[in-house]
Design an enzyme around this catalytic site. Structure first.
Site, mmCIF file in Angstrom:
data_model
loop_
_atom_site.group_PDB
_atom_site.id
_atom_site.type_symbol
_atom_site.label_atom_id
_atom_site.label_comp_id
_atom_site.label_asym_id
_atom_site.label_seq_id
_atom_site.Cartn_x
_atom_site.Cartn_y
_atom_site.Cartn_z
ATOM 1 N N CYS A 33 0.848 -1.188 0.000
ATOM 2 C CA CYS A 33 0.000 0.000 0.000
ATOM 3 C C CYS A 33 0.888 1.245 0.000
ATOM 4 C CB CYS A 33 -0.881 -0.041 1.246
ATOM 5 S SG CYS A 33 -1.543 1.530 1.758
ATOM 6 N N GLU A 34 0.607 2.169 -0.892
ATOM 7 C CA GLU A 34 1.453 3.362 -0.985
ATOM 8 C C GLU A 34 1.249 4.325 0.180
ATOM 9 O OE1 GLU A 34 -1.038 6.459 -3.817
ATOM 10 O OE2 GLU A 34 0.339 5.072 -4.777
ATOM 11 N N HIS A 35 0.186 4.154 0.934
ATOM 12 C CA HIS A 35 -0.077 5.082 2.037
ATOM 13 C C HIS A 35 0.705 4.741 3.300
ATOM 14 C CE1 HIS A 35 -4.090 5.528 -0.232
ATOM 15 N NE2 HIS A 35 -3.265 6.475 -0.611
ATOM 16 N N HIS A 36 0.849 3.441 3.586
ATOM 17 C CA HIS A 36 1.550 3.029 4.809
ATOM 18 C C HIS A 36 2.714 2.085 4.527
ATOM 19 C CE1 HIS A 36 -2.627 4.019 6.087
ATOM 20 N NE2 HIS A 36 -1.976 4.671 7.030
ATOM 21 N N GLN A 82 -5.203 -0.477 -4.532
ATOM 22 C CA GLN A 82 -5.896 -1.558 -5.241
ATOM 23 C C GLN A 82 -6.694 -1.036 -6.433
ATOM 24 O OE1 GLN A 82 -7.962 -4.302 -2.673
ATOM 25 N NE2 GLN A 82 -9.345 -4.952 -4.286
ATOM 26 N N HIS A 141 -5.979 -6.007 3.307
ATOM 27 C CA HIS A 141 -5.040 -4.899 3.487
ATOM 28 C C HIS A 141 -4.547 -4.864 4.929
ATOM 29 C CE1 HIS A 141 -5.807 -2.657 -0.374
ATOM 30 N NE2 HIS A 141 -6.777 -3.556 -0.386
ATOM 31 N N CYS A 171 -2.950 -2.595 6.308
ATOM 32 C CA CYS A 171 -3.136 -1.275 6.918
ATOM 33 C C CYS A 171 -4.504 -1.161 7.590
ATOM 34 C CB CYS A 171 -2.937 -0.156 5.893
ATOM 35 S SG CYS A 171 -4.073 -0.218 4.506
#
Length: 196
Positions: free
Chosen positions: A86-89, A127, A155, A157
């Site tokens: 995941c690019e956020h976390h 995703q 996920h 996250c």
């Protein structure tokens, strides 16, 4: 085992230095035995997990692209396991991709579809975008009558942190061409659920 070029080794060394600094900032003793090689291991792992940036998914499809003008039904490759970050976390998300296309003039080797999934998965991702990228790549390269991609993923996250919902599953889909018809989408969805 594939050879590692000089640029990759330089990047790995730089990444390892940063990971060592991160470990220290987290309060770890970076000189303790269990962590001595951790920065290099993490750097190497991250290079593997993001190697999709250096691969061309369209070239993969074209490497086994065959003219086939008679077959006009769905080609489905389902239950393609994948792992992504995941690019956020930068935490993992993983699951299964189901891909279908209806040939117009060209087909591709069946193993190429999972390779395309892997190339897009091995990047920092969300995703939703990954679903669209797989669809767009197949549509652009093979120019079929339609493409549909469904991805089901868990996920970390959402499971390890945040809302901590361990049983949550996220499903995304995208489609083109003939799959815009509800009947065609329904056929695809029924076929990917069969024998599961």
């Amino acid at each position: 085992m594939s050879e590692v070029n000089e640029e990759t080794l330089r990047a790995r060394e730089a990444l390892a230095g940063h990971y060592k600094e991160v470990l220290g900032l987290l309060g770890e003793d970076v000189e303790r035995e269990g962590l001595l090689k951790t920065p290099e291991r993490v750097a190497k792992a991250m290079q593997f997990l993001t190697k999709g940036y250096h691969e061309d998914p369209e070239a993969v499809l074209r490497s086994a692209m065959f003219q086939e003008e008679d077959y006009k039904q769905m080609v489905i490759v389902k239950d393609i396991d994948f792992f992504s970050l995941c690019e956020h976390h930068m935490l993992p998300f993983f699951g299964k991709a189901h891909v279908a296309y209806i040939p117009k003039k060209y087909i591709t080797g069946l193993s190429k579809i999972p390779r395309v999934v892997d190339i897009f998965a091995r990047r920092l991702q969300i995703q939703e975008r990954m679903t669209m990228q797989i669809k767009d790549c197949i549509q652009r390269t093979l120019d079929p009558l339609g493409v549909m991609v469904v991805i089901e993923a868990q996920h970390m996250c959402m499971q390890m942190r945040g809302v901590e919902k361990q049983n949550s599953l996220t499903t995304t889909s995208d489609f083109t061409g003939f799959f815009q018809q509800a009947k065609t989408r329904e056929e695809f969805m029924n076929l990917i659920k069969h024998n599961r």
